[in-house]
Design an enzyme around this catalytic site. Sequence first.
Site, PDB file in Angstrom:
ATOM      1  N   LYS A 172     -11.315 -18.229  28.955  1.00 14.42           N
ATOM      2  CA  LYS A 172     -11.442 -16.848  29.422  1.00 14.42           C
ATOM      3  C   LYS A 172     -10.056 -16.228  29.331  1.00 14.42           C
ATOM      4  O   LYS A 172      -9.233 -16.370  30.220  1.00 14.42           O
ATOM      5  CB  LYS A 172     -11.958 -16.813  30.871  1.00 14.42           C
ATOM      6  N   GLY A 203     -13.745 -10.969  29.811  1.00 19.54           N
ATOM      7  CA  GLY A 203     -14.109 -10.317  31.061  1.00 19.54           C
ATOM      8  C   GLY A 203     -13.010 -10.402  32.092  1.00 19.54           C
ATOM      9  O   GLY A 203     -11.975 -11.044  31.895  1.00 19.54           O
ATOM     10  N   GLY A 205     -11.029 -11.475  35.370  1.00 22.25           N
ATOM     11  CA  GLY A 205     -10.873 -12.759  36.030  1.00 22.25           C
ATOM     12  C   GLY A 205     -11.627 -12.859  37.336  1.00 22.25           C
ATOM     13  O   GLY A 205     -12.216 -13.899  37.648  1.00 22.25           O
ATOM     14  N   GLY A 209     -13.885 -15.827  36.677  1.00 19.72           N
ATOM     15  CA  GLY A 209     -13.180 -16.982  37.237  1.00 19.72           C
ATOM     16  C   GLY A 209     -13.998 -17.777  38.231  1.00 19.72           C
ATOM     17  O   GLY A 209     -14.091 -19.015  38.132  1.00 19.72           O
ATOM     18  N   GLU A 247      -0.489 -22.864  36.867  1.00 17.97           N
ATOM     19  CA  GLU A 247       0.867 -22.432  36.533  1.00 17.97           C
ATOM     20  C   GLU A 247       0.970 -21.002  37.032  1.00 17.97           C
ATOM     21  O   GLU A 247       0.346 -20.093  36.483  1.00 17.97           O
ATOM     22  CB  GLU A 247       1.097 -22.537  35.023  1.00 17.97           C
ATOM     23  N   CYS A 281       7.134 -15.542  33.863  1.00 18.65           N
ATOM     24  CA  CYS A 281       7.108 -16.176  35.182  1.00 18.65           C
ATOM     25  C   CYS A 281       8.380 -16.969  35.450  1.00 18.65           C
ATOM     26  O   CYS A 281       8.756 -17.169  36.607  1.00 18.65           O
ATOM     27  CB  CYS A 281       5.883 -17.076  35.310  1.00 18.65           C
ATOM     28  N   GLU A 381       8.056 -11.531  43.148  1.00 17.31           N
ATOM     29  CA  GLU A 381       8.117 -11.522  41.690  1.00 17.31           C
ATOM     30  C   GLU A 381       7.796 -10.110  41.198  1.00 17.31           C
ATOM     31  O   GLU A 381       6.673  -9.634  41.360  1.00 17.31           O
ATOM     32  CB  GLU A 381       7.122 -12.529  41.120  1.00 17.31           C
TER      33      GLU A 381
END
Length: 480
Positions: A172, A203, A205, A209, A247, A281, A381
């Site tokens: 996905k 699609g 998440g 998901g 991650e 990241c 972040e």
Amino acid sequence: MLQLNGSYISGAWCKSLPDAPTIPIVNPASGEIIGTVSQASTSDVNRAVEAAAAAFNEYSHAPLQERLGYLQAIAAAYERRMEDMARAITQDMGAPYATLSVKVQAAIGLGHFMTALQVAQTYPWQEHHGSTLLVREPVGVCAMITPWNWPMNQIACKVAPALASGCTIVLKPSELAPACANVFAEILHEAKLPSGVFNMVHGRGEDIGPILSAHPLVDMVSLTGSQRAGSSVSSFAAASIKKVSLELGGKSANIILGDADLEKAVTHGVLAMMQNSGQSCNAPSRMLVPANRIQDAERIAAAALTKLVVGDPMSSDTNIGPISNERQYQRVQALIQTGIDEGAHLVSGGLGRPEGLNQGFYARPTVFSRANNRMTIAREEIFGPVLTIIPYEDEESAISIANDSPFGLSGYVYGGTVERAREVALRLRTGMVHLNGAPPDLAAPFGGYKQSGIGREWGRAGFDEFVETKAVMGAQSNHN
């Protein structure tokens, strides 16, 4: 208009129903809608998982050399489609085509397949410990959920080791980077993988998901994304005790030691932070500088920003493109405002678009200084071209500041010698540390401590995520 209106299931493209919800595809360089991608239905997702489950038994028992033959075919097809892939990445998320998409964003996907081919030749699929045989077997059906910021890096570093290990896959990709994912699926189709080994559904998440994470036929979920997404996947996977690899985010410290070449270290740190418009990241987003050198660091940082050309990602001169989507652009703007409000010293950049850019999601490369580690811009972040410089009094305080974070993905140390930098690196609570400007290593483990995730990717560590270890006692006689 680009219309992506189907899923890739059982080795074929399956069109979405005419009334399937669609998600706009927005060109981040202009802010204009350039197409749509159809949201896969629950039925589509179930069919993709069922296809992967049906293919698993035969594919998982295919000889290693046969599986690696597929990887070689994928690598060859990927290389032929490199320009198509790079253009799709630029269209999806705005990475400058000539300086970033071709050379890094698209190339790193091929790099992970080449690395997987090398690792697989020496990976300990079977090994003896006394009379016990240890066998590493594929974990099963793997659901993979990937983001928009480095789309091919995060797809390929999961798919390559999973295929080499004998797993079957439902991918996905991010709905914000759908075009390059379609090119990837076309590459795998060209490689003639057995039907059902690789499947892909598009699609949001938050919609797909949970279906993948809770599905009884899915054995493992591998996600790259936010802490919120990681928490959601873990929660939905928990009921069936699935293996989960995450991650997640980072707020990596870049410690510049007192004996470092300040000009070189600060310049490198600024340019590394701004690559990919700061949307990495593992970006070195907190620069820690000796307090007695703070003015020099600010001067050097401001000069480094003049090396950057922000603009049209299809221009050969551009090295900084737009933020990849409007939601992220607004978040970056809000956090720049927060930095100003909380009293950080604005060295360069600030709110709004760079001069001359009146449309698109362009942010001004920004450097704050004289911040402290309690400020929002030092804790959260930002995921944009924003660097926070924090002064420190001595080496112990620098290490303390670096480790004082809910994240632990990466770290950076710049010292007068590699040996000095290494001493400090060994005291950082992070999964990775770059010394004196060292680049990433595709064979080294990628992942972090604390809220930066669970597990590792890249190289041999990436293979470890996609296998289970079986101990067969008494498999070898102790008699000669």
